[in-house]
Scaffold this motif. Structure first.
Motif, mmCIF file in Angstrom:
data_model
loop_
_atom_site.group_PDB
_atom_site.id
_atom_site.type_symbol
_atom_site.label_atom_id
_atom_site.label_comp_id
_atom_site.label_asym_id
_atom_site.label_seq_id
_atom_site.Cartn_x
_atom_site.Cartn_y
_atom_site.Cartn_z
ATOM 1 N N ALA A 298 -2.778 6.657 -4.827
ATOM 2 C CA ALA A 298 -1.723 7.174 -3.947
ATOM 3 C C ALA A 298 -0.624 7.800 -4.802
ATOM 4 N N ASN B 37 -8.851 7.652 -6.751
ATOM 5 C CA ASN B 37 -8.033 8.439 -5.841
ATOM 6 C C ASN B 37 -6.737 7.689 -5.549
ATOM 7 N N LEU C 215 -6.867 13.152 -4.818
ATOM 8 C CA LEU C 215 -7.959 14.065 -4.478
ATOM 9 C C LEU C 215 -7.629 14.951 -3.272
ATOM 10 N N ASP C 216 -6.511 14.686 -2.575
ATOM 11 C CA ASP C 216 -6.062 15.591 -1.521
ATOM 12 C C ASP C 216 -5.652 16.945 -2.101
ATOM 13 N N MET C 217 -5.319 16.948 -3.397
ATOM 14 C CA MET C 217 -4.877 18.181 -4.058
ATOM 15 C C MET C 217 -6.051 19.078 -4.450
ATOM 16 N N LYS D 254 -9.257 21.461 -4.235
ATOM 17 C CA LYS D 254 -9.728 22.522 -3.333
ATOM 18 C C LYS D 254 -11.131 22.933 -3.758
ATOM 19 N N ARG E 39 4.405 13.194 -3.057
ATOM 20 C CA ARG E 39 4.604 14.620 -3.265
ATOM 21 C C ARG E 39 6.088 14.877 -3.501
ATOM 22 N N GLU F 174 3.747 10.499 1.057
ATOM 23 C CA GLU F 174 2.670 9.898 0.274
ATOM 24 C C GLU F 174 1.361 10.614 0.563
ATOM 25 N N CYS F 175 0.622 10.903 -0.501
ATOM 26 C CA CYS F 175 -0.687 11.525 -0.375
ATOM 27 C C CYS F 175 -1.593 10.903 -1.432
ATOM 28 N N HIS F 176 -2.794 11.397 -1.560
ATOM 29 C CA HIS F 176 -3.718 10.898 -2.571
ATOM 30 C C HIS F 176 -4.071 12.019 -3.532
#
Length: 126
Positions: free
Chosen positions: A96, A94, A109-111, A113, A99, A105-107
């Motif tokens: 970093a 996962n 696996l945040d994407m 659903k 976007r 900054e995101c990870h």
């Protein structure tokens, strides 16, 4: 630390030595025969010489001004590869990310659903 990571760290000096030797050789060859070096680059990449976007590449590929940047990029790439701990059946990494829409900054696996697969396309538009 897993055995694969220890193995990767053991071969890291070899990867780095190869990166340094390859970059120095590429830079020296570019200084000696820049036209020939560019022809080899075209052959290896399968690109056509009449591509208008390659003018800057012809003058910069192997250029000594970019030696340090190439070495740094290869160092970080080799270091990240040594830290890989992905094994069959283990959780997905996962990392970093940034976007593009807002620079936050995101990870990875945040994407993801629920009920929809996460597809990662590693490609190039060049």
């Amino acid at each position: 630390m897993s055995l694969s990571v220890l193995r990767n760290y053991a071969v890291l000096p070899l990867h780095m030595a190869g990166s340094i030797i390859g970059n120095c050789a590429m830079t020296i060859f570019h200084l000696i025969a820049p036209r020939k070096f560019f022809q080899m680059f075209l052959k290896d990449t399968g690109l056509q010489q009449d591509n208008k976007y390659l003018d800057c590449v012809q003058n910069s590929v192997g250029d000594i001004a970019f030696l340090w940047q190439r070495l740094k990029a290869m160092w970080f790439g080799n270091l990240q590869e040594a830290n890989l701990t992905v094994e069959v059946g283990s959780p997905a990494p996962n990392p970093a990310l940034v976007r593009l829409s807002d620079g936050v900054e995101c990870h990875l696996l945040d994407m993801a659903k629920v009920g929809r697969p996460l597809v990662i396309n590693f490609g190039s538009c060049t």
